[in-house]
Scaffold this motif. Structure first.
Motif, PDB file in Angstrom:
ATOM      1  N   SER A   1      -2.470  11.250  -9.907  1.00  0.00           N
ATOM      2  CA  SER A   1      -2.848  10.640  -8.623  1.00  0.00           C
ATOM      3  C   SER A   1      -4.336  10.299  -8.551  1.00  0.00           C
ATOM      4  CB  SER A   1      -2.459  11.554  -7.459  1.00  0.00           C
ATOM      5  OG  SER A   1      -3.114  12.800  -7.537  1.00  0.00           O
ATOM      6  N   HIS A   2      -5.186  11.001  -9.325  1.00  0.00           N
ATOM      7  CA  HIS A   2      -6.623  10.696  -9.263  1.00  0.00           C
ATOM      8  C   HIS A   2      -6.939   9.310  -9.819  1.00  0.00           C
ATOM      9  CE1 HIS A   2      -5.993  12.289 -13.309  1.00  0.00           C
ATOM     10  NE2 HIS A   2      -7.131  11.729 -13.680  1.00  0.00           N
ATOM     11  N   HIS A   3      -6.019   8.719 -10.586  1.00  0.00           N
ATOM     12  CA  HIS A   3      -6.236   7.371 -11.108  1.00  0.00           C
ATOM     13  C   HIS A   3      -6.071   6.303 -10.026  1.00  0.00           C
ATOM     14  CE1 HIS A   3      -6.486   9.075 -15.024  1.00  0.00           C
ATOM     15  NE2 HIS A   3      -5.233   9.436 -15.066  1.00  0.00           N
ATOM     16  N   TYR A   4      -5.653   6.695  -8.838  1.00  0.00           N
ATOM     17  CA  TYR A   4      -5.447   5.759  -7.741  1.00  0.00           C
ATOM     18  C   TYR A   4      -6.427   6.006  -6.598  1.00  0.00           C
ATOM     19  CZ  TYR A   4      -1.288   5.029 -10.480  1.00  0.00           C
ATOM     20  OH  TYR A   4      -0.438   4.754 -11.526  1.00  0.00           O
TER      21      TYR A   4
ATOM     22  N   CYS B   1       0.812  -1.208   0.000  1.00  0.00           N
ATOM     23  CA  CYS B   1       0.000   0.000   0.000  1.00  0.00           C
ATOM     24  C   CYS B   1       0.848   1.262   0.000  1.00  0.00           C
ATOM     25  CB  CYS B   1      -0.928  -0.034   1.215  1.00  0.00           C
ATOM     26  SG  CYS B   1      -2.074   1.343   1.332  1.00  0.00           S
ATOM     27  N   ARG B   2       2.069   1.165   0.504  1.00  0.00           N
ATOM     28  CA  ARG B   2       2.931   2.345   0.685  1.00  0.00           C
ATOM     29  C   ARG B   2       3.194   3.083  -0.625  1.00  0.00           C
ATOM     30  NH1 ARG B   2       5.570  -0.070   3.376  1.00  0.00           N
ATOM     31  NH2 ARG B   2       5.001   0.678   5.439  1.00  0.00           N
ATOM     32  N   LEU B   3       3.316   2.349  -1.725  1.00  0.00           N
ATOM     33  CA  LEU B   3       3.552   2.986  -3.015  1.00  0.00           C
ATOM     34  C   LEU B   3       2.429   3.951  -3.358  1.00  0.00           C
ATOM     35  CD1 LEU B   3       4.875   3.354  -5.782  1.00  0.00           C
ATOM     36  CD2 LEU B   3       3.751   1.226  -6.504  1.00  0.00           C
ATOM     37  N   PHE B   4       1.206   3.560  -3.094  1.00  0.00           N
ATOM     38  CA  PHE B   4       0.062   4.379  -3.482  1.00  0.00           C
ATOM     39  C   PHE B   4      -0.201   5.494  -2.471  1.00  0.00           C
ATOM     40  CE2 PHE B   4      -0.125   0.056  -5.021  1.00  0.00           C
ATOM     41  CZ  PHE B   4       0.022   0.318  -6.382  1.00  0.00           C
ATOM     42  N   ASP B   5       0.228   5.268  -1.224  1.00  0.00           N
ATOM     43  CA  ASP B   5       0.252   6.371  -0.259  1.00  0.00           C
ATOM     44  C   ASP B   5       1.201   7.467  -0.741  1.00  0.00           C
ATOM     45  OD1 ASP B   5      -1.515   5.104   1.444  1.00  0.00           O
ATOM     46  OD2 ASP B   5       0.014   4.380   2.827  1.00  0.00           O
TER      47      ASP B   5
END
Length: 384
Positions: A337-340, A267-271
């Motif tokens: 970032s909105h794609h995540y 999860c850290r990558l997307f954080d």
């Protein structure tokens, strides 16, 4: 199927795989407006909406798992679809299935669990017709369907990585890589006069430092990254307060370290992405979501295990990274970032929309696999 592939969708919630309830149509045509340097033109020429059918089964196979006190057996509808509960903690990162199901409900329509479900699927004429090849199983927990995966090896699986999957069960050719649902709040007002200088920490990491398999690299970083004044490397657990501290740290750092954990991704990558902190990825066998449409090299840095474990090498590379190049990566992070983001109701170009488009890219392969399986008279020689 008369020129049309219909996908039958069964949902995995947390560790188990439940079923769902409606018939709907999704329009997942591209709405990209970003620069072509980072977003590739979608290769799918067919602009028709993707049709997705979901099985009509009791709630215990899907949202009933969110609240064991609710024994209602009637299928969930858009009128009573529950909000994601605040008390689910770490489970949120594995909640992709919840958001995908919600997107279908919102789009319109009629509105040992895993073993029970496979028994029900086996009796379905739709499963029997294709051998499950046109079925989708979101399985974003690394242990989902752990002992029954050989029954799903023909189906499309939505996974966060392939760390615990044999190649014969799950692979890039037929399956879809999903982002984790991020923990930290998105950085929505990131508008400093000088973003590079405003982020005073060079490299940031807070999280578990003792992991299995290739995640052993985290323990080694404890020694290698010690003694650098501009590096924050700290062991931490995912409590509410620690998540807030991680968010603060990411927003004040130029680079955020993403080492492999128990599996190649976390999860850290997307954080880091939603915090606009340039990811530094140290995971040799990581697979990334939406990579046929998004070029991660435009906003991330990659180091092999060998490079990252060479004392001083990675830090020297980061310290010498040009300010102009970093600022461009920061801008790209803000653009993509909105794609995540996962929303209910879903929003245009969010993570769920992106996942459906990835699934649509698999349709030609599904057609070939279904048609081929229907005409074979002997066991498939490619599987020997």
């Amino acid at each position: 199927m008369l020129g049309k592939v219909v996908i039958f969708f069964t949902l995995a919630l947390l560790i188990f795989i439940p079923c769902s309830i409606l018939i709907g149509t999704l329009d997942i045509r591209s709405y990209y407006q970003q620069s072509p340097s980072i977003i590739a033109t979608t290769p799918c020429a067919d602009e028709a909406p993707l049709r997705v059918y979901m099985y009509d089964l009791p709630r215990r196979f899907n949202v009933g798992m969110l609240d064991g006190r609710n024994t209602t057996e009637a299928p969930v509808t858009i009128a009573d679809y529950p909000l994601w509960p605040d008390n689910q903690g770490l489970r949120r990162q594995h909640s992709v299935e919840y958001w995908m199901m919600g997107s279908l409900l919102n789009g319109g329509g009629n509105g040992s669990e895993a073993i029970d479900l496979m028994g029900l699927l086996g009796q379905s004429k739709y499963w029997q017709r294709s051998g499950g090849r046109d079925h989708i199983f979101p399985m974003t927990h690394p242990n989902a369907f752990r002992f029954l995966r050989d029954q799903l090896n023909e189906s499309i699986q939505v996974v966060v990585d392939f760390g615990r999957y044999p190649k014969g069960v799950s692979n890039l050719n037929k399956d879809v890589v999903s982002p984790y649902v991020h923990f930290v709040d998105s950085y929505v007002d990131d508008e400093p006069h000088d973003p590079f200088e405003s982020r005073t920490t060079l490299l940031f990491f807070r999280g578990g430092t003792h992991r299995k398999d290739k995640g052993i690299v985290r323990a080694k970083f404890t020694k290698i990254l010690a003694g650098f004044d501009d590096v924050h490397y700290e062991r931490s657990s995912a409590t509410g307060e620690n998540i807030k501290l991680s968010s603060k740290g990411m927003r004040s750092s130029k680079f955020c370290l993403h080492p492999a954990g128990d599996t190649p991704s976390s999860c850290r990558l997307f954080d880091a992405i939603v915090s606009h902190c340039v990811p530094v990825i140290v995971s040799d066998k990581i697979e990334l979501p939406f990579e046929n449409e998004i070029d991660y090299s435009q906003f991330s840095l990659f180091f092999s295990f060998k490079e990252a474990l060479e004392p001083g090498y990675m830090i020297n590379q980061l310290r010498s990274f040009p300010k102009q190049n970093w600022t461009e990566m920061w801008r790209q992070l803000k653009n993509i970032s909105h794609h995540y983001e996962f929303h209910y109701p879903p929003e245009r170009e969010d993570a769920v929309n992106m996942l459906w488009r990835q699934i649509k890219h698999k349709l030609p392969g599904i057609r070939q696999s279904v048609h081929r399986s229907q005409r074979l008279k002997i066991p498939d020689w490619w599987k020997r």
